[in-house]
Design an enzyme around this catalytic site. Structure first.
Site, short mmCIF file in Angstrom:
data_model
loop_
_atom_site.label_atom_id
_atom_site.label_comp_id
_atom_site.label_asym_id
_atom_site.label_seq_id
_atom_site.Cartn_x
_atom_site.Cartn_y
_atom_site.Cartn_z
N GLY A 292 -5.19 -3.52 6.29
CA GLY A 292 -5.00 -2.82 7.55
C GLY A 292 -4.35 -3.70 8.60
N GLY B 33 -0.55 2.00 9.56
CA GLY B 33 0.15 1.74 10.82
C GLY B 33 -0.72 1.42 12.01
N GLY C 150 0.92 -2.06 4.08
CA GLY C 150 1.67 -0.82 3.92
C GLY C 150 2.92 -0.79 4.76
CB SER D 196 -0.90 0.01 1.24
OG SER D 196 -1.52 1.26 1.35
N GLY E 97 -8.50 5.12 7.18
CA GLY E 97 -8.11 6.51 7.37
C GLY E 97 -6.61 6.69 7.58
CG PHE E 98 -5.06 7.66 10.15
CD1 PHE E 98 -4.39 8.85 9.86
CD2 PHE E 98 -6.37 7.72 10.60
CE1 PHE E 98 -5.02 10.08 10.02
CE2 PHE E 98 -7.00 8.94 10.78
CZ PHE E 98 -6.33 10.13 10.49
CG HIS F 173 -9.35 1.30 -0.40
ND1 HIS F 173 -8.75 1.04 0.81
CD2 HIS F 173 -10.67 1.49 -0.13
CE1 HIS F 173 -9.68 1.06 1.76
NE2 HIS F 173 -10.84 1.35 1.21
C1 DX5 Z 1 -6.19 2.28 5.67
C2 DX5 Z 1 -5.79 1.91 4.26
C3 DX5 Z 1 -4.81 0.80 4.19
C4 DX5 Z 1 -3.45 1.13 4.77
C5 DX5 Z 1 -2.77 -0.13 5.20
O1 DX5 Z 1 -7.18 3.25 5.63
O2 DX5 Z 1 -6.93 1.54 3.53
O3 DX5 Z 1 -4.65 0.37 2.85
O4 DX5 Z 1 -2.64 1.81 3.86
O5 DX5 Z 1 -1.60 0.20 5.85
P1 DX5 Z 1 -0.94 -0.66 7.02
O6 DX5 Z 1 -0.50 -1.93 6.42
O7 DX5 Z 1 0.15 0.22 7.50
O8 DX5 Z 1 -2.03 -0.88 8.07
ZN ZN Z 2 -6.64 0.56 1.54
#
Ligand code: DX5
Ligand code: ZN
Length: 230
Positions: free
Chosen positions: A174, A143, A195, A6, A140-141, A64
């Protein structure tokens, strides 16, 4: 099975070379998180950035959309180079027309479901989508910590796919790391969005390989009886 780094966890000051790292790895997809500051309390990037990144790789662009009004964004993202666009089931009555519009633009269509939303809400769309993305954090975020309570949803969409002879891919998004990816695979996921765990590695390619081996080892297979039913 697919591994999808991601981009949200990449170094935004050098996105071109970050996408180059994904291109040089064996990752099948690049996951692109689009946040509008309304559907989720954060803003990421838009079609202009995706368009600028397209020449850096031939990797599948998995978009997404975490946006309240995705209708106005579909065509711009397809023109920018998206291969698949997923919208949230929480958008309610507009989902059907959004999926239809995405497909009519010539790309794959997916549906995304947040942790608090009952999984039954995806039922009307099972035969209309190419991809079902189960959120394993509240979007939304990057990590954040993996929400284990979302795993039964993965099992449900896996079973529905088998029972109905459908072929959508099942993604998790996530908190997917080198431990939780195995749990997701066991539950029936075949597409792993990650990510922080992948971009955080100095050698992204090694991370992709390691995650692939891990999920292969814990892969859920259809039971004999269930296979027979298809
Ligand atoms: C969250 C995103 C995810 C995020 C995953 O809102 O949709 O795609 O980038 O990141 P990690 O793997 O860091 O949880
Ligand atoms: Zn995502």
């Amino acid at each position: 099975m697919r591994i999808a780094p991601s981009l949200l966890a990449a170094d935004f000051a050098k996105l071109g070379s970050e996408v180059g790292r994904v291109d040089a790895s064996t990752a099948e997809w690049l996951h692109l998180d689009i946040m509008d500051g309304n559907f989720v309390p954060n803003i990421s990037f838009g079609p202009a950035v995706v368009k600028a990144l397209r020449p850096f790789t031939r990797t599948f662009f998995d978009v997404h959309l975490m946006c309240s009004k995705p209708d106005v964004l579909l065509e711009p993202f397809v023109k920018a180079g998206a291969d698949q666009i997923s919208v949230h089931v929480e958008l309610g009555s507009s989902v059907n027309s959004l999926l239809w519009r995405i497909k009519s633009l010539g790309v794959k269509a997916g549906i995304v479901i947040n942790p608090p939303t009952p999984i039954e809400q995806v039922l009307p769309y099972l035969d209309k989508v190419d991809h079902i993305l189960v959120m394993t954090v509240n979007p939304g975020f990057g990590g954040q910590s993996f929400i284990h309570e979302a795993l039964p949803k993965v099992q449900r969409v896996f079973t529905w796919r088998m029972e109905r002879g459908l072929s959508y891919t099942i993604g998790v998004d996530g908190g997917v790391d080198f431990k939780t990816a195995g749990e997701c695979s066991k539950a029936g996921a075949d597409t792993f969005i990650s990510g922080t765990s992948l971009f955080g590695k100095r050698k992204l390619g090694d991370g992709v390989r390691k995650m692939r081996e891990l999920v292969k080892a814990s892969q859920r297979r259809p039971t004999k009886a269930a296979t027979h039913r298809i």
